[in-house]
Design an enzyme around this catalytic site. Structure first.
Site, PDB file in Angstrom:
ATOM      1  N   CYS A  93      -0.602   5.953  -4.462  1.00  0.00           N
ATOM      2  CA  CYS A  93      -1.706   5.035  -4.789  1.00  0.00           C
ATOM      3  C   CYS A  93      -2.224   5.174  -6.226  1.00  0.00           C
ATOM      4  CB  CYS A  93      -2.856   5.249  -3.812  1.00  0.00           C
ATOM      5  SG  CYS A  93      -2.396   4.892  -2.108  1.00  0.00           S
TER       6      CYS A  93
HETATM    7  N1  LIG Z   1      -0.372   6.529   1.623  1.00  0.00           N
HETATM    8  C1  LIG Z   1      -1.640   6.299   1.403  1.00  0.00           C
HETATM    9  O1  LIG Z   1      -2.431   7.228   1.307  1.00  0.00           O
HETATM   10  C2  LIG Z   1      -2.176   4.885   1.248  1.00  0.00           C
HETATM   11  C3  LIG Z   1      -3.560   4.682   1.314  1.00  0.00           C
HETATM   12  C4  LIG Z   1      -4.059   3.400   1.185  1.00  0.00           C
HETATM   13  C5  LIG Z   1      -3.184   2.336   0.960  1.00  0.00           C
HETATM   14  N2  LIG Z   1      -1.845   2.563   0.871  1.00  0.00           N
HETATM   15  C6  LIG Z   1      -0.980   1.398   0.656  1.00  0.00           C
HETATM   16  O2  LIG Z   1      -0.393   1.066   1.908  1.00  0.00           O
HETATM   17  C7  LIG Z   1       0.936   0.582   1.725  1.00  0.00           C
HETATM   18  C8  LIG Z   1       1.902   1.416   2.555  1.00  0.00           C
HETATM   19  O3  LIG Z   1       1.892   2.747   2.074  1.00  0.00           O
HETATM   20  P1  LIG Z   1       2.433   3.965   2.920  1.00  0.00           P
HETATM   21  O4  LIG Z   1       1.990   5.175   2.224  1.00  0.00           O
HETATM   22  O5  LIG Z   1       2.136   3.800   4.361  1.00  0.00           O
HETATM   23  O6  LIG Z   1       4.010   3.765   2.711  1.00  0.00           O
HETATM   24  P2  LIG Z   1       5.163   4.483   3.552  1.00  0.00           P
HETATM   25  O7  LIG Z   1       6.372   4.489   2.681  1.00  0.00           O
HETATM   26  O8  LIG Z   1       4.679   5.769   4.131  1.00  0.00           O
HETATM   27  O9  LIG Z   1       5.406   3.487   4.773  1.00  0.00           O
HETATM   28  C9  LIG Z   1       5.934   2.215   4.626  1.00  0.00           C
HETATM   29  C10 LIG Z   1       6.852   1.919   5.798  1.00  0.00           C
HETATM   30  O10 LIG Z   1       7.313   0.578   5.674  1.00  0.00           O
HETATM   31  C11 LIG Z   1       8.649   0.537   6.112  1.00  0.00           C
HETATM   32  N3  LIG Z   1       9.284  -0.658   5.575  1.00  0.00           N
HETATM   33  C12 LIG Z   1       9.718  -0.896   4.322  1.00  0.00           C
HETATM   34  N4  LIG Z   1      10.221  -2.143   4.241  1.00  0.00           N
HETATM   35  C13 LIG Z   1      10.094  -2.691   5.462  1.00  0.00           C
HETATM   36  C14 LIG Z   1      10.425  -3.948   6.002  1.00  0.00           C
HETATM   37  N5  LIG Z   1      11.021  -4.891   5.263  1.00  0.00           N
HETATM   38  N6  LIG Z   1      10.154  -4.185   7.304  1.00  0.00           N
HETATM   39  C15 LIG Z   1       9.582  -3.205   8.062  1.00  0.00           C
HETATM   40  N7  LIG Z   1       9.236  -2.004   7.614  1.00  0.00           N
HETATM   41  C16 LIG Z   1       9.493  -1.749   6.317  1.00  0.00           C
HETATM   42  C17 LIG Z   1       9.239   1.841   5.614  1.00  0.00           C
HETATM   43  O11 LIG Z   1      10.415   2.187   6.342  1.00  0.00           O
HETATM   44  C18 LIG Z   1       8.086   2.810   5.866  1.00  0.00           C
HETATM   45  O12 LIG Z   1       8.159   3.394   7.149  1.00  0.00           O
HETATM   46  C19 LIG Z   1       1.182   0.628   0.224  1.00  0.00           C
HETATM   47  O13 LIG Z   1       0.862  -0.614  -0.336  1.00  0.00           O
HETATM   48  C20 LIG Z   1       0.189   1.657  -0.270  1.00  0.00           C
HETATM   49  O14 LIG Z   1      -0.176   1.457  -1.614  1.00  0.00           O
HETATM   50  C21 LIG Z   1      -1.319   3.806   1.037  1.00  0.00           C
END
Ligand SMILES: NC(=O)c1ccc[n+]([C@@H]2O[C@H](COP(=O)([O-])OP(=O)(O)OC[C@H]3O[C@@H](n4cnc5c(N)ncnc54)[C@H](O)[C@@H]3O)[C@@H](O)[C@H]2O)c1
Length: 451
Positions: free
Chosen positions: A282
């Site tokens: 992030c």
């Molecule tokens: N990690 C954090 O602390 C956090 C906090 C707030 C917001 N975010 C935001 O949330 C979003 C997700 O982050 P995250 O940390 O959960 O990512 P992550 O990589 O942990 O999880 C994303 C998931 O999406 C899946 N994925 C990718 N492409 C896909 C598709 N086409 N269809 C289905 N699944 C698919 C991946 O396999 C993965 O399991 C990002 O935009 C991030 O900026 C993250």
């Protein structure tokens, strides 16, 4: 007939389904954000259907085995046993869901510009399955305008339906803070912007079932801007204390003592803690989503970019301090054995994305050092686009003989489950970027270097 009258019956029916917990929440992307979100709705007896292209995550959810360490085994087992929760990689099952919440990655590409490929791919995969009354909510962090300019056109074109009258679209940024023991997903107020009043009403009603407070805003662009503002606020303030750390260190002043004392002021000051640089999916990334979008409006984001520069430079400062520490022991980096303690970008989680530890490992290796890491949360480095060359490297064991064999131990992450007292006994030289060794008993003169 105007749109609101035409859709009132449908909307009431959907609100009724939410109220009676017969409304199925589809969550696409079951990572650090999507999995806790699944758990949050499940805990409120809302049926949940998770989707991910990563088969291993589906297997873990089905078998009840953890794949995100801090979320623990108990939660996974409850999800596996639940008869209102399921997970699949089969997008043909999307019509089973009433709402589709998108929690897929939004990284930067090789040119440090927004990489919207995950969002775009997911939306294109959803579009053929869209039906009347569906609610699509983007939760991924992104630039203002994504929902209206990217998502809605794809959905409308592929489905032949309209976001104004056939289906509903909203944006609600995820504020999850992995590993935060005080605030889980359910306890963090949720900002929601709808594409129209009906979408806002529906999305708000959905989150109201599971989240402590819903904060409606005017539209999707505003909600997108809220999330970026929060993360830019963090990035800029972290840059400020990082800069102060370097300045105060040159003056012989302990920045941590200064910050702790300043934080006693009951107003007008908020505590931020310096570190070895920014990490995670992030804070190092999201500010540049705004920088990129601002260019389209011929606007500069000097503050954001300056903060980025200061934070990006921190690992180099830590290297300089490590050189000084080794020098004080009459050693050079070249040929030294350096142990990095903590690969995860923050304590008590297994998330190593964008971790500054990788930067440090690269710098030291480039200077001829022999580098290893210890991290109880990351036993082995998983393959990734960012640091493919470290994939397969394993954490060294936490054993006296092993720790003693290093010329310096550099604390990059202050995990709770590390025996720092043993470290005092075993390590000849410690570089501490987290102030975890401060005032610890038994520390010898010149043994610990703050960085
Ligand atoms: N990690 C954090 O602390 C956090 C906090 C707030 C917001 N975010 C935001 O949330 C979003 C997700 O982050 P995250 O940390 O959960 O990512 P992550 O990589 O942990 O999880 C994303 C998931 O999406 C899946 N994925 C990718 N492409 C896909 C598709 N086409 N269809 C289905 N699944 C698919 C991946 O396999 C993965 O399991 C990002 O935009 C991030 O900026 C993250």
């Amino acid at each position: 007939m105007n749109k609101e009258v035409a859709t009132t019956g449908v909307l009431d029916e959907l609100l009724g389904k939410i109220e009676s917990r017969t409304y199925t929440v589809g969550i696409v992307g079951l990572g650090y954000v999507g999995l806790p979100l699944m758990w949050t709705f499940h805990q409120k007896q809302m049926p949940v259907l998770g989707f991910d292209i990563d088969e291993s995550k589906i297997t873990h959810i089905t078998n009840g085995t953890p794949y995100i360490k801090h979320l623990g085994e108990e939660m996974m087992q409850k999800l596996a046993k639940s008869d209102i929760c399921d997970a699949t990689s089969d997008f043909e099952r999307l019509p089973e869901a009433d709402a589709i919440l998108l929690c897929v990655p939004t990284p930067l590409d090789n040119h440090r510009e927004p990489d919207m490929s995950f969002v775009e791919k997911t939306v294109r995969a959803i579009a053929p399955h869209l039906r009347k009354g569906h609610l699509v909510i983007l939760e991924s962090t992104t630039y203002p305008g994504t929902t209206e300019d990217l998502i809605i056109p794809i959905l409308e074109e592929a489905s032949g339906m309209s976001a104004d009258s056939d289906f509903y679209v909203a944006y609600s940024p995820e504020r999850e803070d992995p590993g935060n023991e005080n605030f889980n997903t359910a306890k963090i107020p949720k900002v929601v912007g709808g594409h129209g009043a009906d979408a806002l009403k529906l999305a708000t009603a959905l989150y109201d079932t599971a989240i402590v407070q819903t904060v409606p805003v005017s539209d999707t662009r505003t909600a997108e801007a809220v999330k970026l503002t929060e993360n830019i606020f963090r990035s800029v303030n972290i840059a400020l204390v990082n800069e102060l750390k370097v300045v105060f260190q040159a003056m012989g002043i302990d920045v941590h003592e200064v910050i702790d004392a300043a934080a006693t002021k009951p107003f007008g000051f908020m505590k931020f803690t310096p570190g070895p640089g920014l990490g995670g999916h992030c804070i190092p990334i999201d500010p540049f989503y705004l920088t990129w979008k601002a260019r389209e409006y011929e606007q500069n984001t000097r503050f954001i970019e300056l903060a980025g520069e200061v934070n990006t430079d921190m690992p180099r400062y830590v290297v300089r301090r490590t050189i000084e520490a080794l020098n004080s022991h009459k050693k050079a980096v070249n040929g030294s054995r350096i142990l990095l303690l903590g690969l995860a970008y923050k304590p008590n989680v297994d998330d190593d994305r964008e971790s500054p530890t990788y930067k440090l490992m690269d710098y030291f290796t480039g200077m001829g050092a022999e580098v290893a890491y210890y991290d109880p949360f990351v036993p082995v480095i998983r393959p990734s686009r960012e640091h493919a060359h470290w994939a397969g490297t394993t954490s060294v064991p936490w054993e006296e003989e092993v720790i003693r064999s290093y010329d310096v131990v550099l604390i990059a992450t202050d995990h709770k489950n590390v025996d720092y007292d043993a470290l005092v006994d075993w390590a000849e030289c410690i570089v501490d970027t987290r102030n975890i060794m401060n005032n610890r008993d038994g520390v010898a003169e010149g043994q610990v270097w703050k960085a």
